[in-house]
Each structure stands twice: as C-alpha cells, then as structure tokens.
Design an enzyme around this catalytic site. Structure first.
Site, PDB file in Angstrom:
ATOM      1  N   SER A 296       7.096   0.706 -27.091  1.00  0.00           N
ATOM      2  CA  SER A 296       6.095   1.692 -27.490  1.00  0.00           C
ATOM      3  C   SER A 296       6.670   3.089 -27.326  1.00  0.00           C
ATOM      4  CB  SER A 296       4.815   1.551 -26.652  1.00  0.00           C
ATOM      5  OG  SER A 296       5.069   1.880 -25.298  1.00  0.00           O
ATOM      6  N   GLY A 297       6.118   4.029 -28.084  1.00  0.00           N
ATOM      7  CA  GLY A 297       6.624   5.388 -28.045  1.00  0.00           C
ATOM      8  C   GLY A 297       5.509   6.398 -28.148  1.00  0.00           C
TER       9      GLY A 297
ATOM     10  N   ASP B 294      16.173   7.480 -21.251  1.00  0.00           N
ATOM     11  CA  ASP B 294      14.851   7.822 -20.741  1.00  0.00           C
ATOM     12  C   ASP B 294      14.842   8.017 -19.228  1.00  0.00           C
ATOM     13  OD1 ASP B 294      15.139   5.091 -20.234  1.00  0.00           O
ATOM     14  OD2 ASP B 294      13.416   4.488 -21.435  1.00  0.00           O
ATOM     15  N   THR B 295      15.645   7.238 -18.502  1.00  0.00           N
ATOM     16  CA  THR B 295      15.688   7.442 -17.050  1.00  0.00           C
ATOM     17  C   THR B 295      16.334   8.770 -16.701  1.00  0.00           C
ATOM     18  OG1 THR B 295      15.862   5.056 -16.753  1.00  0.00           O
ATOM     19  CG2 THR B 295      16.327   6.421 -14.837  1.00  0.00           C
TER      20      THR B 295
ATOM     21  N   GLY C 157       5.301   5.826 -15.164  1.00  0.00           N
ATOM     22  CA  GLY C 157       4.008   5.146 -15.202  1.00  0.00           C
ATOM     23  C   GLY C 157       3.688   4.395 -13.935  1.00  0.00           C
TER      24      GLY C 157
END
Length: 490
Positions: A18-19, A242-243, A409
């Site tokens: 998902s984005g 992303d990390t 999250g």
C-alpha cells in the site's frame, strides 16, 4: 539560496502493498503532513512469478500528485518538489527507449530459493560481507538478479523508487540508501562493487550512477507536469529506502537505538561509518545507507507481519479482531509463551496461525485456540527479540543504548511499546507514526535549503511531535516468558 518556508513538498511513501501521497510543509511553526491519497497494490501471480503492477502504482502516484497540486493551490502555497520512497531490494528493467520490459518481481517470490548457496559456490559468504557489509537475506537483489534470466533488451536496472523517479523525470540513477540493500554496493566506496559483480558474472553494465539522498533529479517531464498541473515542480530523491526515511524523520536523541516498526521491524543505531568485521558477520547485522552521510547499523526482525496475517485469517473466519479491542484484551490477558519470530516458516506461510502453532507445539508449549492469547505471545516475542538485538548492538559497538525510539505505524501499539521497555530494561519513546513520510519531507526540505542539516530538521520535528514515553516495569510472569524465549534463541 534558501527556499521559502512557505513551500510545500509531495512525499510519496510506498510500502510493500500500500502507498500514500502526502502533502507536507515545514514552515516556521508548522509540521504539516496531510494525506492526499491512499492506495493498494497487492502482489499478483503473473507470468510465473509474484509481481508488482508498476503501471497501477504510477497511475495512483500521478492521481495523488494532481490532487496535491489542487490542495496546494487552495492553500495558496507553491509546491517545490516531489520524492518517492519505498521498500528495498526489488527492481525493474527498462530498454533503450525507457520502456519497462516486465513488471517487477516481488521479494517474496520463490525464485530465490537456494540462491544464496548458488552464489556462495562462486564467491565465499565471508568475502561478500567484507565487501558490502550487508546482512544475508535470501531476497536481497543480489540473489534475485542471479536467479533472473535478464532479457537481452535490458539497458538499465532500477530499484523501485529509482524506477518511478525515472518515469517522472527521464533521469536514471540509483539513490544510495536503497542501493545498499542490493548487497552489491561497496560499503567503503559507496559505489557499485563491479569486481564482485564480475566474479558472479552479473550484468554490472545495467547499473546507473549512484547519487546521495537529497539529489535533485530535475523537473517533472514537461508533458507530465502539464498533465498534473505541476509546472515548475522538481523531483528530489529522498532517502528512498523507507526505513532510511523513517530514521531520518525520527527526532533521535544521541546514543539511542531505534526500531522502525511495521510489517518488518528494523532494530538498530545510527552511525557515521560502517562496522564490518567477522563478529558482525556472524550476527548477520547490516550497514545500510542513511541520509546525510549516516549509516544504519541494524538487524531485520520479522515484525507485525505475523500479527496482521493472523488478524486477516481471524476476520475471514468471522471473528471480531478489531485492533483496539484486541490490544486492550491482550493487556489484561494472563498468558505466558514465546515463539522465535524470525523462523523462516513465518516468511510467507499459507496459514500464519498454523505456522505459529506448529512452532509452539515443537517447543512443548500450549497452542492457544483464541486470538487474544496468540496475539500476546506474538507481541511479547517481538519485544524479546528486540531486546536480544539491542543487547547484541551493545556488544558489537561497545556502547549501551540509552533508550529505544520506536517510529512508524507500530509505534501506536502501546502494549508492544511497554513490552519493549520491559524486555530491554530501557526507556522507550514512541512516535512519530508518520516517520517515513516525515523523513522524506525533511530530506527534500534540506535539499531546498530550508534546513542546514539533518540535526536542524530533526529539531524542527521534535518541536511539533508529541512523543510518548514508556519506562521498564518487569513482572514475574513476563520474566518467565522471557526465560522461555531465551531457550528458543540458544
């Protein structure tokens, strides 16, 4: 020249499924992060492999960027730039005309089975680590590429965010933070290890120039800028892994470890140089690239993938496993147990509940029949694994972390945050939830001259984010579960 603090930025954050397209601003007195569009792109089995639908992802990014432009105009503020971050290791191949030859294969595909052994038969494991400083994971780009029958028409290999930046600008590059996840980038030179690729007979000629996070890739293609109403908007490569963006967006205190908590949990510390030696290799730690000259010294842990797969199965069975209710019940549950969360059987099982039950039975533990008990075992086990990794970091670096900062999250999971404090014996700070999008935004803002350094950008975040603190409070029952977990790690 410093960019006006009124400028806005589009941060595209892609997870493995998902984005989101986010509109952000870091003007004086603000930390704006507004979700403009959210979309999904599950992997599909096509042409013999699990694949990502890159065309769908690009269409969603364009739709979100168009909406972001409309929102910015409503706010009366200009958009300065756009940047994409994503998961690592996966890539696409383009031909001499820039056309994608086939949809990218997902890292969870089975094509890399046995791939590490095939590579080690040509270049020893020890040599690969000494060259790259990257941990051994069967889905690293190195093993994907070795398993790939590369079409003769291929002219460029581009990792997912680089591939999308290429579609947006026409410029083909490899941003450093994501390039490190391939396991064929030199840890010391910060460029492709072409000698390693030559030894493995892999196509080094497909690899583009490596650029640092914050590189300005130029304006949007003119026809695309006109289509989206984003004339004058530039594309800036953030920390495209992303990390790396999540860590950049974390207002880390000096000496603290971090956990980027989501589908995967990345547990590590920020350094300014790689740590590559035989002991690090034995522990299978990694030295991934970070923003602004930093190195992310970390370990991958399976993460909340375990729980989310169980929740999906429970929902399909008609059970009410709403996240808040489930965690509230877990906090009151009198259950003790542990699993080894990095069991390869948990990577992509047909049934996560069944796979967890098998390991529990194998280790002589009761197999719970209801969601609350199994959820508590999963979350406690994640906390025990985090604590084990933090202790190993202390041993490898010679420095005990002062605390653990949880972002992403998973930082919303207060039960897991408290369990992490209990297991590590260290204070835990939680937040921001949107660390990845924040880090993406900050690197673009640094590139624009809004901040002089990553430290200054993080200081801006700290002023505007309310962090939650958890102090250790171990209990006899928790200690008993920790002892059971320690037996599993031996």
């Amino acid at each position: 020249m410093a960019e006006s603090s009124e400028s806005l930025y589009i941060a595209v954050d892609l997870g493995a499924g998902s984005g989101r397209v986010m509109l952000g601003g870091v003007g004086e007195g603000e930390l704006l992060l507004e979700e403009i569009r959210r979309f999904h792109y599950p992997v599909e089995k096509r042409d013999g492999n699990l694949r990502w639908d890159l065309g769908h992802i690009l269409r969603e990014i364009k739709a979100g960027a168009r909406q972001a432009g409309l929102r910015a105009r409503a706010l009366g503020r200009p958009i300065r730039s756009l940047g994409v971050d994503s998961w690592g290791v996966d890539y696409g191949l383009v031909d001499r005309d820039g056309r994608l030859l086939e949809d990218p294969v997902c890292y969870r595909d089975e094509r890399t089975t046995g791939g590490m052994e095939r590579v080690f038969a040509r270049v020893p494991r020890e040599e690969i680590f000494a060259r790259t400083g990257i941990q051994f994971l069967v889905f690293n780009t190195l093993y994907q590429l070795d398993a790939h029958a590369v079409p003769p028409a291929a002219r460029r290999l581009l990792l997912i965010p680089d591939l999308l930046h290429f579609q947006l600008t026409g410029r083909a590059v490899a941003e450093y933070t994501n390039a490190t996840t391939t396991q064929f980038l030199s840890a010391t030179k910060r460029d492709w290890d072409r000698d390693l690729l030559q030894k493995l007979e892999l196509p080094a000629q497909l690899l583009p120039e490596v650029v640092p996070a914050g590189a300005d890739l130029g304006p949007l293609r003119p026809e695309l800028a006109a289509e989206l109403g984003l004339e004058g908007v530039r594309v800036v490569a953030p920390a495209t892994h992303d990390t790396a963006s999540a860590v950049a967006g974390a207002p880390l205190d000096d000496g603290w470890a971090y956990i980027s908590s989501g589908t995967w949990s990345l547990v590590g510390v920020e350094r300014h140089e790689p740590l590559v030696n035989a002991e690090v290799a034995r522990e299978n730690f990694t030295n991934e690239g970070g923003a602004c000259g930093t190195v992310r010294f970390l370990k991958n842990v399976m993460g909340l993938w375990l729980l989310e797969n169980c929740r999906r199965e429970w929902k399909e069975g008609g059970l009410d496993v709403e996240h808040g209710k489930l965690l509230g019940a877990v906090a009151r549950a009198d259950v003790s147990g542990a699993v080894w969360v990095d069991d390869p059987r948990f990577f992509n099982p047909k049934s996560m509940i069944e796979a967890l039950g098998v390991q529990l039975a194998e280790t002589g533990q009761p197999v719970p029949s209801e969601p609350v008990a199994l959820t508590k075992i999963i979350l406690d086990s994640l906390a025990f694994r985090y604590a084990s990794v933090v202790r190993t970091i202390e041993r490898l670096t010679g420095k005990r972390p002062a605390g653990v900062h949880v972002v992403g999250g998973g930082s919303q999971n207060d039960y897991l945050n408290q369990a992490t404090a209990d297991a590590t014996g260290l204070p835990v700070l939680a937040g921001p939830v949107e660390a990845t999008a924040t880090g993406n935004l900050l690197v673009q803002a640094i590139a624009a001259g809004r901040f002089p350094s990553l430290a200054a950008a993080r200081a801006h975040v700290r002023k505007h984010v309310q962090l939650r603190r958890f102090e250790p409070r171990p209990s006899p029952a928790f200690d008993a579960a920790a002892r059971k977990y320690a037996e599993l790690e031996r």
